[in-house]
Design an enzyme around this catalytic site. Structure first.
Site, PDB file in Angstrom:
ATOM      1  N   ARG A 213       0.857  -1.198   0.000  1.00 32.20           N
ATOM      2  CA  ARG A 213       0.000   0.000   0.000  1.00 32.20           C
ATOM      3  C   ARG A 213       0.886   1.239   0.000  1.00 32.20           C
ATOM      4  O   ARG A 213       1.731   1.400   0.896  1.00 32.20           O
ATOM      5  CB  ARG A 213      -0.877   0.042   1.255  1.00 32.20           C
ATOM      6  N   GLU A 215       0.982   4.079   1.250  1.00 36.44           N
ATOM      7  CA  GLU A 215       0.397   4.911   2.304  1.00 36.44           C
ATOM      8  C   GLU A 215       1.158   6.226   2.377  1.00 36.44           C
ATOM      9  O   GLU A 215       2.359   6.244   2.604  1.00 36.44           O
ATOM     10  CB  GLU A 215       0.483   4.201   3.664  1.00 36.44           C
ATOM     11  N   ARG A 221       1.170   2.650  12.645  1.00 38.56           N
ATOM     12  CA  ARG A 221       0.438   1.431  12.273  1.00 38.56           C
ATOM     13  C   ARG A 221       0.346   1.186  10.771  1.00 38.56           C
ATOM     14  O   ARG A 221      -0.278   0.229  10.329  1.00 38.56           O
ATOM     15  CB  ARG A 221      -0.943   1.431  12.912  1.00 38.56           C
ATOM     16  N   HIS A 222       0.947   2.076   9.990  1.00 43.62           N
ATOM     17  CA  HIS A 222       0.949   1.894   8.537  1.00 43.62           C
ATOM     18  C   HIS A 222       2.364   1.732   8.014  1.00 43.62           C
ATOM     19  O   HIS A 222       3.249   2.501   8.370  1.00 43.62           O
ATOM     20  CB  HIS A 222       0.330   3.110   7.844  1.00 43.62           C
ATOM     21  N   GLU A 358      -7.934  -1.170  14.798  1.00 42.18           N
ATOM     22  CA  GLU A 358      -8.398  -2.137  13.795  1.00 42.18           C
ATOM     23  C   GLU A 358      -7.249  -3.072  13.445  1.00 42.18           C
ATOM     24  O   GLU A 358      -6.158  -2.623  13.127  1.00 42.18           O
ATOM     25  CB  GLU A 358      -8.846  -1.386  12.526  1.00 42.18           C
ATOM     26  N   SER A 361     -10.366  -6.272   8.619  1.00 41.64           N
ATOM     27  CA  SER A 361     -11.657  -5.929   8.028  1.00 41.64           C
ATOM     28  C   SER A 361     -12.144  -7.125   7.242  1.00 41.64           C
ATOM     29  O   SER A 361     -11.346  -7.847   6.646  1.00 41.64           O
ATOM     30  CB  SER A 361     -11.523  -4.747   7.073  1.00 41.64           C
ATOM     31  N   ARG A 409       0.130  -5.934  12.659  1.00 40.81           N
ATOM     32  CA  ARG A 409      -0.736  -5.194  13.603  1.00 40.81           C
ATOM     33  C   ARG A 409      -1.181  -6.094  14.740  1.00 40.81           C
ATOM     34  O   ARG A 409      -1.238  -5.683  15.895  1.00 40.81           O
ATOM     35  CB  ARG A 409      -1.965  -4.652  12.887  1.00 40.81           C
TER      36      ARG A 409
HETATM   37  P1  ATP Z   1      -6.605   1.515   8.243  1.00 40.32           P
HETATM   38  O1  ATP Z   1      -7.977   2.132   8.179  1.00 40.32           O
HETATM   39  O2  ATP Z   1      -6.167   1.209   9.629  1.00 40.32           O
HETATM   40  O3  ATP Z   1      -5.606   2.239   7.430  1.00 40.32           O
HETATM   41  P2  ATP Z   1      -7.652  -0.193   6.238  1.00 40.32           P
HETATM   42  O4  ATP Z   1      -9.078  -0.283   6.645  1.00 40.32           O
HETATM   43  O5  ATP Z   1      -7.252   0.727   5.154  1.00 40.32           O
HETATM   44  O6  ATP Z   1      -6.742   0.090   7.538  1.00 40.32           O
HETATM   45  P3  ATP Z   1      -7.951  -2.794   5.110  1.00 40.32           P
HETATM   46  O7  ATP Z   1      -8.003  -2.495   3.669  1.00 40.32           O
HETATM   47  O8  ATP Z   1      -9.202  -3.056   5.827  1.00 40.32           O
HETATM   48  O9  ATP Z   1      -7.120  -1.650   5.861  1.00 40.32           O
HETATM   49  O10 ATP Z   1      -6.893  -3.999   5.288  1.00 40.32           O
HETATM   50  C1  ATP Z   1      -7.091  -5.104   6.170  1.00 40.32           C
HETATM   51  C2  ATP Z   1      -6.072  -5.111   7.280  1.00 40.32           C
HETATM   52  O11 ATP Z   1      -4.754  -5.020   6.750  1.00 40.32           O
HETATM   53  C3  ATP Z   1      -6.159  -3.943   8.236  1.00 40.32           C
HETATM   54  O12 ATP Z   1      -7.130  -4.167   9.229  1.00 40.32           O
HETATM   55  C4  ATP Z   1      -4.769  -3.910   8.815  1.00 40.32           C
HETATM   56  O13 ATP Z   1      -4.585  -4.869   9.830  1.00 40.32           O
HETATM   57  C5  ATP Z   1      -3.902  -4.314   7.643  1.00 40.32           C
HETATM   58  N1  ATP Z   1      -3.353  -3.139   6.971  1.00 40.32           N
HETATM   59  C6  ATP Z   1      -3.939  -2.365   6.052  1.00 40.32           C
HETATM   60  N2  ATP Z   1      -3.140  -1.380   5.634  1.00 40.32           N
HETATM   61  C7  ATP Z   1      -1.979  -1.536   6.316  1.00 40.32           C
HETATM   62  C8  ATP Z   1      -0.735  -0.841   6.313  1.00 40.32           C
HETATM   63  N3  ATP Z   1      -0.523   0.190   5.522  1.00 40.32           N
HETATM   64  N4  ATP Z   1       0.244  -1.262   7.125  1.00 40.32           N
HETATM   65  C9  ATP Z   1       0.032  -2.333   7.920  1.00 40.32           C
HETATM   66  N5  ATP Z   1      -1.102  -3.042   7.967  1.00 40.32           N
HETATM   67  C10 ATP Z   1      -2.111  -2.651   7.170  1.00 40.32           C
HETATM   68 MG    MG Z   2     -10.225  -1.819   7.168  1.00 40.01          MG
END
Ligand code: ATP
Ligand code: MG
Length: 435
Positions: A213, A215, A221-222, A358, A361, A409
């Site tokens: 991702r 980000e 946490r990202h 979180e 999901s 996470r």
């Molecule tokens: P957040 O809202 O916390 O950025 P998200 O809702 O965008 O997360 P999802 O697409 O739901 O993330 O991805 C499923 C899971 O993958 C998340 O619950 C999280 O545990 C993990 N995850 C997502 N993006 C990241 C990231 N950039 N770094 C680490 N873990 C991630």
């Molecule tokens: Mg999510």
């Protein structure tokens, strides 16, 4: 050196003459006697060299080696009440495999507070610290336990492509890749592929693999590359079927960490507690209400946000719960593949939150072809660029659902590590591409 090779975990007083291999962690020269501490993957061993009893050339070489030099030391095991192992090695031979340069980029035993960035710059050195390495022993155990739990629930492990033609989780976080003159991306998740498998008779699949991702935020946490643990299952009645499996998998995994992770947890100085089950189920709307009651400026339809998640975490902790479900998020907040709750602005989705954050999901997926196409359109996505995914829905697709969990996470929350980068050997983020 024909002595049997021993490590610091198994060496015993009865061994007699042995060879031990490792890094020279420390040398203390006290004139008539020198103490050399050798470290291997399990721990340390004291080599005691009384000047008068050791060959002078050997004594000279052994006691002047730079710290972190890699050696094999042979000698006789003797009892000692001065050392942790209750024994020491009196050296009779030395083989130097690799001399360490000095100064070291980072100390292994120094009790100096070093910036995390400095640690990451010399991660190979940082990982020589037992407490840093313990995290990765525990991560390895975590993956083993997840695999075990998924097998127990009848899931097959699969491997889906990581170079893909379209994203699933929104365009903003896609990493473009040049692919033989075509535009491609690094996979944000295995979402589209694991769903396509649901149309084949592979009713229960799971995968643990990197997800990418882009980000643009700098948070604890990202990261831009993480390990995603995904499950997908067909023939569900509703999303509760998915949640039941996930909860059982989580409990098995965390209980296993407590049961089998003891030594590493001790090294790390941490304890894990098994979350109270069944995990309570909140709806998104419950959360909004509770947050408003707690004085937060938030309204129906808003993202709960980092702060909202944290406050819900505090409320649940006060009720004795570490893990809890948050269900039925607004459809607009969710990706196109989530099933809508008919006649409402909410969706058949869930998050699993762990102590105010979180970690996962998931939800029931939209398996009806026509609805799925209009969901894509509503999100401003072009169904044509999802045609190979959509095809799997045109010729018979059972109802299904699943989840994606960020492995790091989960581990960070379990071990209270603070920063997700502590749970990644070589983290990738906006500012770091090496080592
Ligand atoms: P957040 O809202 O916390 O950025 P998200 O809702 O965008 O997360 P999802 O697409 O739901 O993330 O991805 C499923 C899971 O993958 C998340 O619950 C999280 O545990 C993990 N995850 C997502 N993006 C990241 C990231 N950039 N770094 C680490 N873990 C991630
Ligand atoms: Mg999510």
């Amino acid at each position: 050196m024909a002595f049997p090779v021993k490590d610091t975990a198994t060496i015993g007083i009865e061994d007699g003459e042995v060879t031990v291999k490792g890094w020279i962690q420390e040398i203390r020269n006290l004139g008539g006697i020198s103490f050399i501490v050798i470290r291997d993957r399990f721990g340390t061993l004291q080599v005691t060299a009384p000047k008068k009893k050791v060959d002078p050339a050997l004594f000279e070489e052994l006691t002047t080696l730079p710290r972190e030099t890699v050696v094999s030391v042979s000698g006789e095991v003797k009892a000692s009440n001065q050392t942790e192992l209750g024994l020491e090695l009196i050296p009779s031979a030395l083989e130097v495999h690799s001399i360490a340069g000095s100064p070291l980029p980072l100390g292994v035993v120094d009790k100096v507070n070093v910036e995390f960035d400095t640690r990451l710059n010399s991660r190979f050195m940082d990982l020589r610290k037992p407490e840093v390495r313990a995290v990765f022993s525990l991560k390895s155990l975590l993956c083993e336990l997840i695999a075990e739990a998924m097998r127990m629930h009848g899931f097959s492990e699969v491997h889906t492509p990581k170079v893909v033609a379209s994203g699933a989780e929104g365009g903003a976080t896609l990493f473009p890749v040049e692919y033989f003159g075509k535009k491609a991306y690094l996979a944000q998740s295995p979402q589209l592929y694991k769903q396509m498998l649901m149309s084949t008779g592979m009713d229960r699949v799971w995968e643990m693999a990197p997800a990418f991702r882009a980000e643009h935020s700098n948070t604890v946490r990202h990261v831009s590359e993480f390990i995603s643990f995904d499950g997908e299952m067909a023939w569900i009645e509703n999303q509760k079927d998915v949640m039941d499996v996930m909860e059982a998998v989580m409990q098995h995994t965390i209980a296993g960490m407590i049961e089998r992770g003891g030594k590493h947890l001790e090294t790390l100085g941490k304890e894990i507690t098994l979350p109270k089950a069944p995990y309570p189920i909140l709806t998104y709307s419950d959360c909004i209400e509770r947050l408003q009651k707690a004085g937060m400026d938030i309204k129906d339809g808003d993202d709960l946000g980092t702060e909202g998640e944290k406050v819900i975490g505090d409320i649940m902790a006060a009720e004795g719960y570490d893990m809890y479900w948050i269900m039925e998020y607004p459809t607009v907040e969710k990706p196109f593949y989530i099933m809508e709750k008919e006649g409402t602005p909410y969706s058949h989705s869930f998050d699993l939150d762990y102590r105010g954050q979180e970690i996962s999901s998931g939800g029931q997926r939209e398996h009806r072809y026509d609805v799925l196409v209009s969901r894509l359109e509503e999100k401003g996505l072009d169904p044509a660029s999802f045609s190979s995914y959509l095809d799997a829905f045109r010729y018979g697709m059972p109802p299904h659902g699943g989840w994606g969990i960020g492995v790091e996470r989960l581990l960070v929350k379990m071990l209270d590590l603070g920063n997700i980068r502590e749970a990644i050997l070589f983290p990738r983020d906006m500012h770091r591409l090496s080592p």
